[in-house]
Design a protein around this motif. Sequence first.
Motif, mmCIF file in Angstrom:
data_model
loop_
_atom_site.group_PDB
_atom_site.id
_atom_site.type_symbol
_atom_site.label_atom_id
_atom_site.label_comp_id
_atom_site.label_asym_id
_atom_site.label_seq_id
_atom_site.Cartn_x
_atom_site.Cartn_y
_atom_site.Cartn_z
ATOM 1 N N LEU B 88 99.267 72.245 -28.638
ATOM 2 C CA LEU B 88 99.276 72.789 -29.996
ATOM 3 C C LEU B 88 100.355 73.872 -30.056
ATOM 4 N N SER B 89 101.120 73.811 -31.115
ATOM 5 C CA SER B 89 102.085 74.895 -31.320
ATOM 6 C C SER B 89 101.542 75.789 -32.421
ATOM 7 N N VAL B 90 101.263 77.020 -32.055
ATOM 8 C CA VAL B 90 100.691 77.953 -33.032
ATOM 9 C C VAL B 90 101.817 78.905 -33.484
ATOM 10 N N PHE B 91 102.222 78.767 -34.740
ATOM 11 C CA PHE B 91 103.305 79.616 -35.275
ATOM 12 C C PHE B 91 102.725 80.884 -35.886
ATOM 13 N N ILE B 92 103.322 81.992 -35.484
ATOM 14 C CA ILE B 92 102.847 83.292 -35.967
ATOM 15 C C ILE B 92 103.624 83.663 -37.234
ATOM 16 N N LYS B 93 102.892 84.289 -38.182
ATOM 17 C CA LYS B 93 103.548 84.705 -39.422
ATOM 18 C C LYS B 93 104.682 85.664 -39.141
ATOM 19 N N LYS B 94 105.702 85.560 -39.923
ATOM 20 C CA LYS B 94 106.828 86.472 -39.762
ATOM 21 C C LYS B 94 106.384 87.895 -40.057
ATOM 22 N N GLY B 95 106.850 88.778 -39.264
ATOM 23 C CA GLY B 95 106.540 90.174 -39.516
ATOM 24 C C GLY B 95 105.202 90.617 -38.972
ATOM 25 N N ALA B 96 104.587 89.778 -38.167
ATOM 26 C CA ALA B 96 103.334 90.190 -37.555
ATOM 27 C C ALA B 96 103.614 91.244 -36.492
ATOM 28 N N THR B 97 102.758 92.245 -36.403
ATOM 29 C CA THR B 97 102.966 93.296 -35.411
ATOM 30 C C THR B 97 102.583 92.797 -34.035
ATOM 31 N N SER B 98 103.106 93.464 -33.026
ATOM 32 C CA SER B 98 102.802 93.029 -31.667
ATOM 33 C C SER B 98 101.308 93.156 -31.372
ATOM 34 N N GLN B 99 100.654 94.096 -32.055
ATOM 35 C CA GLN B 99 99.206 94.256 -31.882
ATOM 36 C C GLN B 99 98.461 93.026 -32.390
ATOM 37 N N GLN B 100 98.908 92.601 -33.607
ATOM 38 C CA GLN B 100 98.286 91.403 -34.186
ATOM 39 C C GLN B 100 98.481 90.207 -33.269
ATOM 40 N N ILE B 101 99.688 90.116 -32.746
ATOM 41 C CA ILE B 101 99.997 88.971 -31.870
ATOM 42 C C ILE B 101 99.096 88.984 -30.647
ATOM 43 N N PRO B 146 115.715 83.430 -37.573
ATOM 44 C CA PRO B 146 114.875 82.631 -38.481
ATOM 45 C C PRO B 146 113.646 82.047 -37.787
ATOM 46 N N LEU B 147 113.599 82.168 -36.478
ATOM 47 C CA LEU B 147 112.512 81.485 -35.757
ATOM 48 C C LEU B 147 111.291 82.383 -35.618
ATOM 49 N N PRO B 148 110.106 81.808 -35.743
ATOM 50 C CA PRO B 148 108.885 82.598 -35.551
ATOM 51 C C PRO B 148 108.493 82.624 -34.075
ATOM 52 N N ALA B 149 107.599 83.506 -33.763
ATOM 53 C CA ALA B 149 107.022 83.509 -32.416
ATOM 54 C C ALA B 149 106.000 82.377 -32.328
ATOM 55 N N VAL B 150 105.870 81.830 -31.111
ATOM 56 C CA VAL B 150 104.994 80.651 -30.963
ATOM 57 C C VAL B 150 104.064 80.820 -29.773
ATOM 58 N N PHE B 151 102.828 80.414 -29.942
ATOM 59 C CA PHE B 151 101.925 80.236 -28.795
ATOM 60 C C PHE B 151 101.860 78.745 -28.495
ATOM 61 N N LEU B 152 102.088 78.399 -27.234
ATOM 62 C CA LEU B 152 101.866 77.006 -26.840
ATOM 63 C C LEU B 152 100.487 76.917 -26.200
ATOM 64 N N VAL B 153 99.587 76.224 -26.897
ATOM 65 C CA VAL B 153 98.188 76.167 -26.429
ATOM 66 C C VAL B 153 97.932 74.807 -25.758
ATOM 67 N N GLN B 154 97.451 74.895 -24.547
ATOM 68 C CA GLN B 154 97.099 73.678 -23.810
ATOM 69 C C GLN B 154 95.577 73.543 -23.795
ATOM 70 N N VAL B 184 100.205 69.856 -34.469
ATOM 71 C CA VAL B 184 99.877 68.970 -33.356
ATOM 72 C C VAL B 184 100.186 67.555 -33.809
ATOM 73 N N ASP B 185 100.920 66.843 -32.946
ATOM 74 C CA ASP B 185 101.264 65.485 -33.328
ATOM 75 C C ASP B 185 100.284 64.518 -32.689
ATOM 76 N N MET B 186 99.121 64.370 -33.315
ATOM 77 C CA MET B 186 98.083 63.505 -32.772
ATOM 78 C C MET B 186 98.140 62.103 -33.367
ATOM 79 N N LEU B 187 98.780 62.004 -34.502
ATOM 80 C CA LEU B 187 98.664 60.746 -35.242
ATOM 81 C C LEU B 187 99.135 59.549 -34.422
ATOM 82 N N TRP B 188 100.273 59.735 -33.754
ATOM 83 C CA TRP B 188 100.804 58.581 -33.020
ATOM 84 C C TRP B 188 99.944 58.250 -31.816
ATOM 85 N N VAL B 189 99.278 59.277 -31.273
ATOM 86 C CA VAL B 189 98.366 59.006 -30.158
ATOM 87 C C VAL B 189 97.189 58.154 -30.645
ATOM 88 N N GLN B 190 96.709 58.541 -31.860
ATOM 89 C CA GLN B 190 95.604 57.766 -32.427
ATOM 90 C C GLN B 190 96.042 56.334 -32.724
#
Lengths: 225, 330
Positions: B88-101, B146-154, B184-190
């Motif tokens: 899962l790629s979790v995109f963080i809102k722009k301008g989120a503080t490091s605390q929020q992250i 232009p890029l947001p911060a991302v969490f890659l969730v396994q 998450v690109d699940m559709l093709w797996v399904q």
Amino acid sequence: MICFDNVSKRYSTGLEALKRISFELSVGEMAFLTGPSGAGKSTLLKLLMLMERPSSGALLINGKNLMRLPRSAIPNYRRQVGVVFQNHQLLSDRTVFENVALPLQISGYPPSETGRRVRAALDGVGLLDKESHYPLTLSGGQQQRVGIARAVVHKPKILLADEPTGNLDPVLSAEIMALFRRFQDVGVTVLIATHDLSLIHNLDHRIIHLADGMLISDGGSASGA
Amino acid sequence: MARNSRLTDLPMRGAKDKKISLADRWKSYIVHHRITLRSAFKKLLMEPVQTLLTVTVIAIALALPSAMFLMLKNVEQLGSGVEASAQLSVFIKKGATSQQIKQVQKQILDLPEVWSVDYISADQALQEFKALSGFGQALTYLDDNPLPAVFLVQPIRLGASGSNQVEQLVTTITSFSAVDEVLVDMLWVQRLSVMTDISQKLVLAMGVSLIIGVLLVIGNTIRLGIHSRKEEIVVVKLIGATDAYVRRPFLYSGFLLGLLGGFIASILLVGSLLWIGQSVSVLAALYQSKFDLTGLGFSGVLGLCALGSVIGLCGAWMAVMQHLRAIEPK
């Protein structure tokens, strides 16, 4: 040993091959079954071999009704009956020895005993020296004798023969008859179907005469059927 | 008229030694099996062309569905590998503080379905993009990243209801504050799983019809054999042979035909898998994957041989029983 009680056989074609036949054959008895072709001789033998079932009446062998014999018991019954076929029915791709050994193999005799018994049977019909020959290399009389050896190798209580001298000359026929008498001498019940009246004319044996599916006469040969 | 009644009380030569011990019966039974097997084998060799044709037809009919089955198994394996690594790629809102992250990271880690979380900051993402995309120079003209911060969730390895759980996980994470979007690109797996499902059914249907075909081919071959031994069967039946005795040589022939067919089918499969396997490895290497083709394996070879022999036995059985019923006394 063999007891026909009012036995009739009607084929699905409507042909009534046997009509209310009644006679008895005791243990160790030898009898001839005569009559013109189509009289029902073969049908009668077929009933005894359980190739056909009677339509009505009772057929008792050793006190047991063949009508009630379940399918699974047929092989075991047939092992107690030796049959000499008109055209001897030898298997042409097997040697004389293998042909004669067949009933023993089927009944489950140990291989060690098979050889001894087969040779005894072949010796009995005077063909001991032909055991490794193939049936087709033998003469008609020899083939018939191999058939007899096969019919008696497992020492059956009943010996049936269908025209055993069918296409043999008188000398050979007399030889074959002498063979049958020897089996009778050791207590085997023998029933021989034949239309060769000259052959049995001077033999003092019981003759059961059939005509048109009915029993016409049952008695000694002197009466001249 | 007193025909030989003097003889009737003689001891019955026939009755005296009628008894055959069980051990002897067993011995002769085993010997007969051995003889029958040997002669069945000889009969096959005596008609090499007929045997070869029959065996080849059986082999092809067995190899075809097996090959498709193997192919499906490999595709499924490929699919399951992808499903397990569904990230899962979790995109963080722009301008989120490091605390929020940090808070989001903690929240995600606390979820029981999550195996690990990787954080890629907006700067890191930009560096990576510059390095990989080839637009490095162009990006320097942008004032703003232009890029947001991302969490890659396994997620942890999920069971059969995997896709449902993943969807749930997505909604949960989307509800966290400071989370912009979860992809998450699940559709093709399904789609893949549904497609393999359909193909599985197709292979099964094809396999069943080909097995019936093999059954008929073997039955037909045995029927020819029965026909050429018709007289022999009648004679041995009249001498007191049981159905089992009559059946035995034909069952052995059917068994041998099926066994040979299964064996040759295995050879065909193993050979073509080796041949295809090389190309697959090259292809996998191009995708930076260590995917290896799953082969038949020793148990597969055994299974094919067993399947062939069982079908052979059944086909022969049907043919002989049909004949035995036809010559039954009425």
